[in-house]
Design an enzyme around this catalytic site. Structure first.
Site, PDB file in Angstrom:
ATOM      1  N   ILE A 161       0.823  -1.222   0.000  1.00 39.45           N
ATOM      2  CA  ILE A 161       0.000   0.000   0.000  1.00 39.45           C
ATOM      3  C   ILE A 161       0.859   1.275   0.000  1.00 39.45           C
ATOM      4  CG2 ILE A 161      -2.032  -1.100   1.015  1.00 39.45           C
ATOM      5  CD1 ILE A 161      -1.197   0.026   3.738  1.00 39.45           C
ATOM      6  N   PRO A 162       0.239   2.395  -0.366  1.00 32.13           N
ATOM      7  CA  PRO A 162       0.982   3.654  -0.475  1.00 32.13           C
ATOM      8  C   PRO A 162       0.896   4.509   0.787  1.00 32.13           C
ATOM      9  CG  PRO A 162      -1.162   3.917  -1.447  1.00 32.13           C
ATOM     10  CD  PRO A 162      -1.141   2.540  -0.849  1.00 32.13           C
ATOM     11  N   ASN A 164      -0.376   7.738   1.030  1.00 33.23           N
ATOM     12  CA  ASN A 164      -1.317   8.872   1.117  1.00 33.23           C
ATOM     13  C   ASN A 164      -2.507   8.606   2.043  1.00 33.23           C
ATOM     14  OD1 ASN A 164      -2.273   7.037  -0.741  1.00 33.23           O
ATOM     15  ND2 ASN A 164      -3.072   8.572  -2.150  1.00 33.23           N
ATOM     16  N   LYS A 187       2.554  -4.908   3.443  1.00 34.27           N
ATOM     17  CA  LYS A 187       3.694  -3.981   3.498  1.00 34.27           C
ATOM     18  C   LYS A 187       3.210  -2.547   3.317  1.00 34.27           C
ATOM     19  CE  LYS A 187       6.692  -2.289   0.569  1.00 34.27           C
ATOM     20  NZ  LYS A 187       6.867  -0.956   1.200  1.00 34.27           N
ATOM     21  N   PRO A 188       3.321  -1.732   4.376  1.00 37.75           N
ATOM     22  CA  PRO A 188       2.996  -0.311   4.220  1.00 37.75           C
ATOM     23  C   PRO A 188       4.072   0.384   3.377  1.00 37.75           C
ATOM     24  CG  PRO A 188       3.041  -0.972   6.550  1.00 37.75           C
ATOM     25  CD  PRO A 188       3.671  -2.070   5.759  1.00 37.75           C
ATOM     26  N   ALA A 189       3.812   1.632   3.006  1.00 40.19           N
ATOM     27  CA  ALA A 189       4.827   2.411   2.276  1.00 40.19           C
ATOM     28  C   ALA A 189       5.964   2.778   3.223  1.00 40.19           C
ATOM     29  CB  ALA A 189       4.195   3.672   1.716  1.00 40.19           C
ATOM     30  N   GLU A 262      -4.676  -0.785  -7.953  1.00 41.61           N
ATOM     31  CA  GLU A 262      -5.385   0.504  -7.888  1.00 41.61           C
ATOM     32  C   GLU A 262      -4.320   1.565  -8.065  1.00 41.61           C
ATOM     33  OE1 GLU A 262      -6.365   3.797  -7.025  1.00 41.61           O
ATOM     34  OE2 GLU A 262      -6.728   3.277  -4.924  1.00 41.61           O
ATOM     35  N   CYS A 296      -5.266   9.685  -5.471  1.00 40.42           N
ATOM     36  CA  CYS A 296      -5.260   9.174  -6.840  1.00 40.42           C
ATOM     37  C   CYS A 296      -6.461   9.688  -7.622  1.00 40.42           C
ATOM     38  CB  CYS A 296      -5.179   7.653  -6.841  1.00 40.42           C
ATOM     39  SG  CYS A 296      -6.263   6.921  -5.645  1.00 40.42           S
ATOM     40  N   GLU A 342      11.037  14.326  -1.762  1.00 40.88           N
ATOM     41  CA  GLU A 342      10.926  13.854  -3.144  1.00 40.88           C
ATOM     42  C   GLU A 342       9.648  14.391  -3.806  1.00 40.88           C
ATOM     43  OE1 GLU A 342      11.060   9.586  -3.263  1.00 40.88           O
ATOM     44  OE2 GLU A 342      10.620   9.551  -5.412  1.00 40.88           O
ATOM     45  N   GLN A 343       8.539  14.316  -3.062  1.00 44.85           N
ATOM     46  CA  GLN A 343       7.272  14.804  -3.611  1.00 44.85           C
ATOM     47  C   GLN A 343       7.314  16.319  -3.790  1.00 44.85           C
ATOM     48  OE1 GLN A 343       6.042  11.591  -4.695  1.00 44.85           O
ATOM     49  NE2 GLN A 343       4.361  13.046  -4.726  1.00 44.85           N
ATOM     50  N   LYS A 346       9.274  17.097  -6.829  1.00 48.14           N
ATOM     51  CA  LYS A 346       8.548  16.696  -8.040  1.00 48.14           C
ATOM     52  C   LYS A 346       7.478  17.753  -8.389  1.00 48.14           C
ATOM     53  CE  LYS A 346       5.451  13.026  -9.425  1.00 48.14           C
ATOM     54  NZ  LYS A 346       4.680  11.895  -8.968  1.00 48.14           N
TER      55      LYS A 346
END
Ligand code: ADP
Length: 490
Positions: A161-162, A164, A187-189, A262, A296, A342-343, A346
């Protein structure tokens, strides 16, 4: 201008940092550790154990044993449901603490974290109700036979999973998986490892037998990849970036694992001149800036009918300038930091590109402060379909405004994207609303609303926004294998 940033000194205690396998806290065999940050300050708040391939193997063995021979394997479906109800209750009791930890680790506002926690509880309860309602059918087969179908668990499922929506994504995956009788390695992010560990402990407290849920933190390329490659994991359920999904699909081919994805989006949010302007401005604002655009489904392509374009954009910019950006743990804050350096980099890179390609920067476009990863709500006007900012998923508080003239034109332009996760239309004309809903290629369509997502309704993407659906009955299909039993009669 957006308000200046105050930096919290978090009081939330971080107690759980190891791997959670077989209902026990264990140290890695061949893993390492991860530094976890508070994105509001950029400072380290915890060091968390990271799983290596041997740790993944250990978790998979625990999950396999729970699936095949443990009490979970023979438990009545209704009792599975009861455990899930109990977990929902424990989460509800600890919602305040969990929400604070979520905000501290992923930067979402405490108001949004509390909203997520409601979603987590709803999801667990919704699927708890499904546990004893997963039925097969009898089939009118030719000849003197009785044929019926059974829906049985897929097996050991790996869930990746991500960052957010760390807890909500966990709940969307645990709910159907547990209702159907699977066992889980999650597994979490790497950016947001903390709340999954907290909820794992609650699962043990709720009474889930050992091995049913296991939580491993770690990097995607190591821990995540070891899960995807593991021959004894039957399915991978993934939420994240489309490029990662491609890597996973290729790697999963070696063992022909089931996969569901997803993924991202570049969702069109279409405002007609006949809409309720006030509601539409508020809706467009929420569509892009909710959780700093780190959704998303973010409404990042804002199509506004030319007739109302100027007034609409002015009003939107006014609201954006007044947004309170700051400490996520302050009740009054409306937007927290982006999740990582990083975000942040970006997003600022895309702002530069937008300016370079000729879009008009109406407001925002810069970092706020020099500590933490805050970005001002940003609006680009006069964007054209071919500009990079209108095509790429930015995953930040950056909206591209695209003027249009009519329904056919806007449907065609809305569909010109590799993505197809969500779309919205704002109009008082019922025909236009339904025609748009029918023609737009997206897994979710909102009419005069945005970001309304519920445990009961299927969620997922057309095209490169995903494969399969989460939530609702649809997810049950993805967490079960269908078996046909045929009995000779007479
Ligand atoms: P994002 O851009 O949201 O960080 P990612 O797709 O990189 O999206 O990350 C989503 C999840 O996928 C995270 O848990 C991450 O660790 C995991 N991940 C990243 N790369 C891989 C990989 N090669 N194999 C398995 N999981 C991965």
């Amino acid at each position: 201008m957006a308000t200046k940033v105050a930096h919290p000194s978090p009081k939330t205690k971080i107690e759980r940092t190891r791997l959670f396998i077989d209902n026990e806290w264990v140290s890695p065999i061949d893993g390492g550790s991860l530094e976890t940050l508070n994105p509001a300050t950029g400072e380290t708040i915890a060091t968390v154990a990271a799983a290596g391939p041997k740790d993944v193997d250990r978790a998979v063995k625990a999950a396999r044993q729970a699936l095949e021979t443990g009490p979970w394997s023979t438990m009545d479906a209704a009792d599975r449901g009861r455990l899930m109800f109990r977990l929902a209750e424990l989460v509800e009791k600890k919602a305040g603490e969990l929400a604070a930890l979520e905000s501290l680790n992923c930067g979402k506002t405490i108001t949004d974290s509390k909203g997520d926690l409601e979603g987590v509880v709803n999801s667990l309860r919704y699927y708890a109700g499904w546990a004893d309602k997963i039925e097969g059918r009898t089939v009118p087969v030719r000849g003197s036979f009785l044929s019926y179908t059974l829906r049985q668990p897929v097996g050991v499922v790996g869930q990746i999973i991500p960052w957010n929506f760390p807890l909500l994504m966990l709940a969307w995956k645990w709910g159907p998986a547990l209702a159907c009788g699977n066992t889980i390695v999650l597994k979490p992010a790497e950016q947001t490892p903390l709340t999954a560990l907290a909820i794992a402990e609650l699962a043990a407290e709720a009474g889930f037998p050992k091995g049913v849920v296991n939580v491993l933190n770690g990097l995607g390329e190591t821990t995540g990849a070891a899960m995807v490659e593991h021959p004894d994991i039957d399915k991978i359920a993934f939420t994240g970036h489309v490029d990662t999904a491609k890597i996973i699909q290729r790697a999963a081919a070696a063992t022909l694992k089931r996969t569901t994805f997803e993924l991202g989006g570049k969702s069109p949010n279409v405002i007609f001149a006949d809409s309720d302007m006030e509601a539409a401005v508020a809706g467009a604002f929420h569509a892009i800036y909710f959780h700093g655009g780190q959704c998303c489904t973010a409404g990042s392509r804002l199509f506004v009918e030319s007739k109302i374009h100027d007034e609409f954009v002015e009003r939107l910019a006014e609201k954006a300038k007044g947004r309170k950006v700051g400490d996520p743990l302050d009740q009054k804050t409306e937007q927290g930091p982006q999740v990582s350096q990083e975000q942040l980099d970006k997003i600022l890179h895309y702002v530069k590109l937008g300016e370079k390609e000729g879009a008009r920067l109406m407001t925002g476009g810069e970092r706020i402060g020099d500590k933490g990863f805050f970005v001002a709500p940003t609006i680009f006007d006069n964007v054209t379909d071919s500009m990079t900012i209108a095509r790429d998923e930015i995953f930040g508080p950056v909206v591209s405004v695209l003027p249009f003239k009519g329904l056919d034109e806007v449907v065609d332009r809305a569909n010109r994207t590799q993505y197809g996760l969500a779309a919205a239309v704002w109009t008082r004309d019922i025909d236009k609303a339904h025609l748009f809903a029918k023609q737009v290629k997206a897994g979710t369509v909102w009419v005069n609303c945005y970001h309304v997502v519920d445990a009961t309704t299927p969620f997922g993407g057309f095209k490169m926004s995903g494969q399969g659906r989460e939530n609702g009955e649809a997810a049950i299909e993805h967490y079960t294998e269908l078996k046909t039993v045929t009995v000779k009669l007479g």
